[in-house]
Every structure is written in structure tokens, then in C-alpha cells.
Write a protein that holds these residues in place. Structure first.
Motif, PDB file in Angstrom:
ATOM      1  N   ILE A   1      11.668   1.761 -10.331  1.00 34.47           N
ATOM      2  CA  ILE A   1      11.444   1.273  -8.967  1.00 34.47           C
ATOM      3  C   ILE A   1      10.634   2.287  -8.172  1.00 34.47           C
ATOM      4  CG2 ILE A   1      12.592   0.726  -6.783  1.00 34.47           C
ATOM      5  CD1 ILE A   1      14.902  -0.436  -8.472  1.00 34.47           C
ATOM      6  N   ALA A   2      11.016   3.570  -8.296  1.00 34.66           N
ATOM      7  CA  ALA A   2      10.297   4.621  -7.567  1.00 34.66           C
ATOM      8  C   ALA A   2       8.852   4.715  -8.046  1.00 34.66           C
ATOM      9  CB  ALA A   2      11.003   5.961  -7.771  1.00 34.66           C
ATOM     10  N   ARG A   3       8.664   4.517  -9.341  1.00 33.09           N
ATOM     11  CA  ARG A   3       7.308   4.579  -9.885  1.00 33.09           C
ATOM     12  C   ARG A   3       6.459   3.432  -9.347  1.00 33.09           C
ATOM     13  NH1 ARG A   3       8.842   4.901 -14.547  1.00 33.09           N
ATOM     14  NH2 ARG A   3       8.767   7.187 -14.809  1.00 33.09           N
ATOM     15  N   LYS A   4       7.051   2.245  -9.307  1.00 36.02           N
ATOM     16  CA  LYS A   4       6.327   1.085  -8.775  1.00 36.02           C
ATOM     17  C   LYS A   4       6.015   1.273  -7.293  1.00 36.02           C
ATOM     18  CE  LYS A   4       8.079  -2.349 -12.057  1.00 36.02           C
ATOM     19  NZ  LYS A   4       8.910  -3.576 -12.216  1.00 36.02           N
ATOM     20  N   LYS A   5       6.991   1.800  -6.556  1.00 39.93           N
ATOM     21  CA  LYS A   5       6.749   2.051  -5.129  1.00 39.93           C
ATOM     22  C   LYS A   5       5.632   3.076  -4.950  1.00 39.93           C
ATOM     23  CE  LYS A   5      11.288   0.940  -3.211  1.00 39.93           C
ATOM     24  NZ  LYS A   5      12.483   1.482  -2.487  1.00 39.93           N
ATOM     25  N   ALA A   6       5.682   4.119  -5.755  1.00 41.84           N
ATOM     26  CA  ALA A   6       4.655   5.156  -5.650  1.00 41.84           C
ATOM     27  C   ALA A   6       3.291   4.580  -6.019  1.00 41.84           C
ATOM     28  CB  ALA A   6       4.997   6.330  -6.561  1.00 41.84           C
ATOM     29  N   ALA A   7       3.271   3.715  -7.049  1.00 34.55           N
ATOM     30  CA  ALA A   7       2.005   3.103  -7.459  1.00 34.55           C
ATOM     31  C   ALA A   7       1.482   2.182  -6.364  1.00 34.55           C
ATOM     32  CB  ALA A   7       2.204   2.340  -8.772  1.00 34.55           C
ATOM     33  N   ALA A   8       2.397   1.418  -5.747  1.00 34.34           N
ATOM     34  CA  ALA A   8       1.987   0.516  -4.668  1.00 34.34           C
ATOM     35  C   ALA A   8       1.453   1.308  -3.475  1.00 34.34           C
ATOM     36  CB  ALA A   8       3.170  -0.356  -4.245  1.00 34.34           C
ATOM     37  N   ALA A   9       2.146   2.386  -3.160  1.00 32.91           N
ATOM     38  CA  ALA A   9       1.693   3.223  -2.039  1.00 32.91           C
ATOM     39  C   ALA A   9       0.342   3.846  -2.341  1.00 32.91           C
ATOM     40  CB  ALA A   9       2.727   4.302  -1.764  1.00 32.91           C
ATOM     41  N   GLU A  10       0.172   4.242  -3.565  1.00 32.48           N
ATOM     42  CA  GLU A  10      -1.095   4.844  -3.965  1.00 32.48           C
ATOM     43  C   GLU A  10      -2.207   3.806  -3.909  1.00 32.48           C
ATOM     44  OE1 GLU A  10      -2.964   8.395  -4.870  1.00 32.48           O
ATOM     45  OE2 GLU A  10      -0.890   7.986  -4.353  1.00 32.48           O
ATOM     46  N   ALA A  11      -1.936   2.583  -4.314  1.00 32.24           N
ATOM     47  CA  ALA A  11      -2.941   1.511  -4.255  1.00 32.24           C
ATOM     48  C   ALA A  11      -3.300   1.191  -2.809  1.00 32.24           C
ATOM     49  CB  ALA A  11      -2.401   0.261  -4.960  1.00 32.24           C
ATOM     50  N   LYS A  12      -2.283   1.227  -1.963  1.00 29.32           N
ATOM     51  CA  LYS A  12      -2.516   0.966  -0.545  1.00 29.32           C
ATOM     52  C   LYS A  12      -3.398   2.047   0.052  1.00 29.32           C
ATOM     53  CE  LYS A  12      -0.024  -0.145   3.696  1.00 29.32           C
ATOM     54  NZ  LYS A  12       1.320  -0.284   4.318  1.00 29.32           N
ATOM     55  N   ARG A  13      -3.174   3.290  -0.305  1.00 31.57           N
ATOM     56  CA  ARG A  13      -3.979   4.401   0.177  1.00 31.57           C
ATOM     57  C   ARG A  13      -5.420   4.301  -0.310  1.00 31.57           C
ATOM     58  NH1 ARG A  13      -3.208   8.977  -1.658  1.00 31.57           N
ATOM     59  NH2 ARG A  13      -4.053  10.175   0.111  1.00 31.57           N
ATOM     60  N   ARG A  14      -5.529   3.896  -1.579  1.00 34.38           N
ATOM     61  CA  ARG A  14      -6.876   3.745  -2.139  1.00 34.38           C
ATOM     62  C   ARG A  14      -7.653   2.659  -1.406  1.00 34.38           C
ATOM     63  NH1 ARG A  14      -5.459   2.613  -6.805  1.00 34.38           N
ATOM     64  NH2 ARG A  14      -5.592   4.664  -7.832  1.00 34.38           N
ATOM     65  N   ALA A  15      -6.951   1.532  -1.163  1.00 44.12           N
ATOM     66  CA  ALA A  15      -7.601   0.416  -0.453  1.00 44.12           C
ATOM     67  C   ALA A  15      -7.982   0.814   0.968  1.00 44.12           C
ATOM     68  CB  ALA A  15      -6.680  -0.797  -0.445  1.00 44.12           C
ATOM     69  N   ALA A  16      -7.056   1.541   1.603  1.00 42.89           N
ATOM     70  CA  ALA A  16      -7.321   1.971   2.976  1.00 42.89           C
ATOM     71  C   ALA A  16      -8.518   2.916   3.022  1.00 42.89           C
ATOM     72  CB  ALA A  16      -6.087   2.647   3.556  1.00 42.89           C
ATOM     73  N   ALA A  17      -8.604   3.813   2.037  1.00 40.41           N
ATOM     74  CA  ALA A  17      -9.715   4.761   2.005  1.00 40.41           C
ATOM     75  C   ALA A  17     -11.031   4.032   1.762  1.00 40.41           C
ATOM     76  CB  ALA A  17      -9.482   5.805   0.916  1.00 40.41           C
ATOM     77  N   LYS A  18     -10.967   3.044   0.874  1.00 42.30           N
ATOM     78  CA  LYS A  18     -12.164   2.270   0.563  1.00 42.30           C
ATOM     79  C   LYS A  18     -12.626   1.484   1.771  1.00 42.30           C
ATOM     80  CE  LYS A  18     -13.950  -1.100  -2.731  1.00 42.30           C
ATOM     81  NZ  LYS A  18     -13.619  -1.951  -3.907  1.00 42.30           N
ATOM     82  N   LYS A  19     -11.648   0.881   2.487  1.00 44.37           N
ATOM     83  CA  LYS A  19     -11.975   0.080   3.667  1.00 44.37           C
ATOM     84  C   LYS A  19     -12.583   0.943   4.754  1.00 44.37           C
ATOM     85  CE  LYS A  19      -9.962  -3.214   6.909  1.00 44.37           C
ATOM     86  NZ  LYS A  19      -8.725  -3.917   7.320  1.00 44.37           N
ATOM     87  N   ALA A  20     -12.074   2.164   4.855  1.00 45.54           N
ATOM     88  CA  ALA A  20     -12.564   3.078   5.896  1.00 45.54           C
ATOM     89  C   ALA A  20     -13.828   3.787   5.460  1.00 45.54           C
ATOM     90  CB  ALA A  20     -11.486   4.095   6.235  1.00 45.54           C
TER      91      ALA A  20
END
Length: 448
Positions: free
Chosen positions: A283-302
Motif C-alpha cells: 500500500i505504501a509503495r502504491k501511495k508513493a508511486a501515485a504521489a510520484e506520478a502526481k509530482r511528475r505530472a505537475a512538473a510537466k504541466k508547469a
């Protein structure tokens, strides 16, 4: 300090697998004593040696059992030692009786031989007496004849009664011959009397020896009766010891079966804990992966450059602290259980300390669980998150009191509970486990 919190590791070695036979079979091999008849002295010594080794091992290493099981094993060892001692006493008593019987037989043989010699001696005395009496009669007859012929003129009679000179010479020769014959008879009499005295002395010596042998036989018989009583008492003690041993063995087998069942439950609990940690890690790994994907998307969008998060979140292994101010006791690793007689994996590190000693978090994290957990007793599990890409948790078993609850965040060094001896434990101590991705590892690789 003692800790039973260990699980079986199934080694691939055939030699080790053979050691993992059923508990009762192992118990029978090491502790069984035949109830049909007392065991031999060598068997008793070997079995007593095995029991003593097990007891010493359980004291010097870790007594991985409940107090009841340890007590049952100790009682079994005492009963077996008592049986061995009783058997030795019985053997000694039987040997003493056998020696007394052998001595009695020897004395009897000596008496028989002495009686035969006495009979011969009596015959010799009787014969000597008869010879002396016969010689005395002969001497008496000669003395009477000499006395009857004895006068003051006996010498002249010899001279004047001679018809001629030749006759006189013959008479004088006869007188000398009679005198010589009487002297020879006296000498023979003295010889016969000496022979008689020797025969009587020999008879007296034999009779004295017979009397001494009879006295010795009577004393030996009295002693033999005492020894036979002692031997009978020793047999009763052996029988009683065998009965006590049977009861102690039955109690030990019962407690060991219960211990085995508890051990199996502990294995199931351990498997459950590991599974829960693996689920939380996933669960922690999935959460960390989701958070990392969100950060990547946010960086790309910005339109910014994406920088991955550090793979090692939380603290490092070197950053852990010892959770208790105590020296390490029973270590992590595979070992031969001194009581159950099976190879078991001790999956944690023990720290011997008095009940009530404070226990502190080895590192910061979140309390995953805090409560009763079967053989672990009061057990606290703290998740520390990912460290060098691995999900790390620590477990603190056998606590007397817990001061944290599930879901609570704790800092390194924070009080989480107090040392106790709850669950499958035989004394106050902390049993520490370290989980990496749900599997147990050596805690001493993480704590100083």
C-alpha cells in the motif's frame, strides 16, 4: 533472558530434517526408561547424561518454553536421576548380598574340609593312644617280671647258678640283653607319646578353626540378612522411582504437546504479522508511486524539470538506536531447541532486563499495531517506511504495559512501553524483531 519467540526454519539438509521428527518421538529417544524392569547402569548413565546436557543447555542458552514445560522437564530429569541413584544403590546392595553368599559358601567349604581333617585327626589320636597304651602294657609286664626277680643276690644268682664258665657268660649276656630291651621300649614309648601329643594338638587346632569358622558364618549370616533387607528396600525405591519417572514423563509429554501447539500458533501469528507488513508495504509503495506520478505530472504541466524523490525515505540503518538499556542476550539465528529437541529459528534478538524497564522506539515511524498477540504477548509493531528502498518495521514483544496505540506517530527514542514477560515467555526481557519487506532479519544489523 529466556524467549520462546522463535519459529521453525525448514533446512534442506537431510541430517537436520531428521532432527525435525515429531516431538514425542524425540522425547522417547532421549528420555524413555523401560517400565518393565530397571534399566541397566550404562543406559541410566547415558540417559542421565543426555538429560543433564539438555538442562544445562536450557539454562546457558534460551529456555524456549513456558515455565510449566521447563518445570515438567526438570521434574523428569530429577525423577530419572533418582531412578539412576536408586538403581546404583540396588546394584550395590545386590553385590553385597552376593559377596556375603559367596563368603558363606567359602566358609561352608572350609568347614567341610575342616570336619574331614578333624575326623582324620581323631582317628590319628585314637591310634596313637592305642599304641601308647599297648606300649605301656608291654612295659608294665616287663617291669613286673623284673621286679619279681629282683633280690639282693640276683647278681650272685647269675654267677653261682652257672654250671660252668660258659654258662656264666651266657647268663650275664641275657641280663644285659633284658636291660637293653627295656631301654628300647622306653624310647619307643616316648616317641609314641610325642606322636599322641602332636595328634591331640592338631585336633585342638582344627577344632579351634572350626569354632572360628562357625562364628564367622553366623556373623556373615546376620550381615547377609541385613543386606537382603537393604536390597529389598532398594528395590522398592527403584520401583517407586520408576513410577515417579513414568508420571513425570507423562506430565512432560503433555506439557510438551501443549508447547508444540503454542509454538504452531506462534508460527501462524508470525506469518500473519509478516503478511500484514507486506500488505502495508505494498500500500505504501502504491501511495508513493501515485504521489510520484502526481509530482511528475505537475512538473510537466508547469513546464519544470522533474526531479525524482530520494529512494531512501525515513532513517538509515545506522540511524537506529537500541530500544532498551540492556545487553544483548539470546541472538538471532537457527539453533537446536534444548527442550523440544527440534531445530528452530530464533527470529529476533533478546535483551535481558527487569520487568518495568522502559522500552523506546528504535526509530521514528507509525505504530502499525499495539495489543495482545498470542505468543508475543503485548506486542507493538512500528512501521518506519522505506529505507534504502526496503520497507522496514520493528516489533517489541512480551511487554508488561504498552503506552502507544495503533495509528500513533512516534519519534525515535519515544517511550512505547515497559519490559514484561507476557505471552510465551519464561522471564522478563525484550524480544526485538526487525522486518524488511515483511521478512525477519538480524536486528543487530540495525541496532547498535
Amino acid at each position: 533472558m529466556p524467549s520462546p519467540t522463535c519459529h521453525t526454519n525448514e533446512p534442506s539438509s537431510p541430517a537436520v530434517q531428521r532432527l525435525l521428527r515429531p516431538l514425542i518421538a524425540a522425547l522417547a529417544l532421549s528420555l524413555t526408561v523401560s517400565l518393565g524392569s530397571p534399566a541397566t547402569a550404562d543406559d541410566l548413565k547415558d540417559r542421565r547424561k543426555d538429560v543433564r546436557k539438555a538442562i544445562v543447555s536450557s539454562k546457558s542458552d534460551v529456555s524456549e518454553s513456558k515455565a510449566e514445560v521447563s518445570t515438567a522437564i526438570a521434574n523428569l530429569a530429577k525423577a530419572q536421576a533418582a531412578l539412576a541413584k536408586a538403581q546404583r544403590n540396588l546394584d550395590a546392595a545386590d553385590d553385597a548380598v552376593a559377596e556375603a553368599k559367596a563368603l558363606d559358601a567359602e566358609i561352608g567349604r572350609r568347614l567341610d574340609e575342616a570336619r574331614r581333617k578333624l575326623a582324620a585327626a581323631k582317628k590319628a589320636v585314637a591310634k596313637a593312644k592305642a599304641e601308647v597304651e599297648a606300649q605301656l602294657r608291654l612295659m608294665g609286664q616287663a617291669a613286673r617280671e623284673s621286679y619279681q626277680q629282683q633280690t639282693d643276690l640276683v647278681g650272685l644268682t647269675v654267677v653261682f647258678d652257672s654250671a660252668d664258665t660258659g654258662d656264666l657268660s651266657q647268663r650275664i649276656q641275657w641280663s644285659t640283653t633284658i636291660f637293653d630291651a627295656t631301654s628300647a621300649q622306653m624310647a619307643r614309648l616316648r616317641t609314641l607319646q610325642a606322636k599322641l601329643e602332636a595328634a591331640e594338638k592338631a585336633q585342638a587346632a582344627i577344632e579351634k578353626q572350626i569354632a572360628a569358622d562357625k562364628a564367622e558364618a553366623e556373623a556373615n549370616l546376620a550381615q547377609m540378612k541385613v543386606l537382603q533387607v537393604k536390597a529389598a528396600q532398594a528395590r522398592n525405591v527403584v520401583a517407586s522411582s520408576v513410577e515417579k519417572l513414568a508420571k513425570a514423563r507423562k506430565a512432560a509429554e503433555s506439557d510438551l504437546r501443549a508447547e508444540r501447539a503454542e509454538y504452531n500458533r506462534l508460527q501462524a501469528q508470525e506469518a500473519s504479522i509478516s503478511a500484514q507488513i507486506r500488505r502495508r508495504a505494498e500500500i505504501a509503495r502504491k501511495k508513493a508511486a501515485a504521489a510520484e506520478a502526481k509530482r511528475r505530472a505537475a512538473a510537466k504541466k508547469a513546464g519544470k524539470k522533474y526531479t525524482p524523490s530520494p529512494s531512501n525515505s525515513g532513517v538509515s540503518a545506522k540511524g537506529f538506536i537500541r530500544p532498551i538499556n540492556a545487553s544483548p542476550g539470546s541472538p538471532f539465528g537457527l539453533r537446536f531447541h534444548p527442550i523440544l529437541h527440534v531445530w528452530r529459528m530464533h527470529r529476533g534478538q533478546d535483551f535481558g532486563a527487569a520487568c518495568g524497564t522502559p522500552i523506546r522506539a528504535a526509530a521514528s515511524g507509525r505504530v502499525a499495531s499495539a495489543g495482545w498477540n498470542g505468543g508475543f504477548g503485548n506486542y507493538v509493531v512500528i512501521d518506519h517506511g522505506f529505507i534504502r528502498g526496503k520497507y522496514v518495521s520493528t516489533g517489541y514483544a512480551h511487554q508488561r504495559t504498552m503506552v502507544v496505540h495503533a495509528g500513533q506517530r512516534v519519534k525515535q527514542g519515544q517511550l512505547i512501553g515497559y519490559v514484561g514477560t507476557t505471552g510465551l515467555s519464561t522471564g522478563c526481557h525484550l524480544h526485538l524483531q526487525v522486518y524488511v519487506n515483511g521478512g525477519v532479519v538480524n536486528p543487530m544489523n540495525w541496532v547498535p
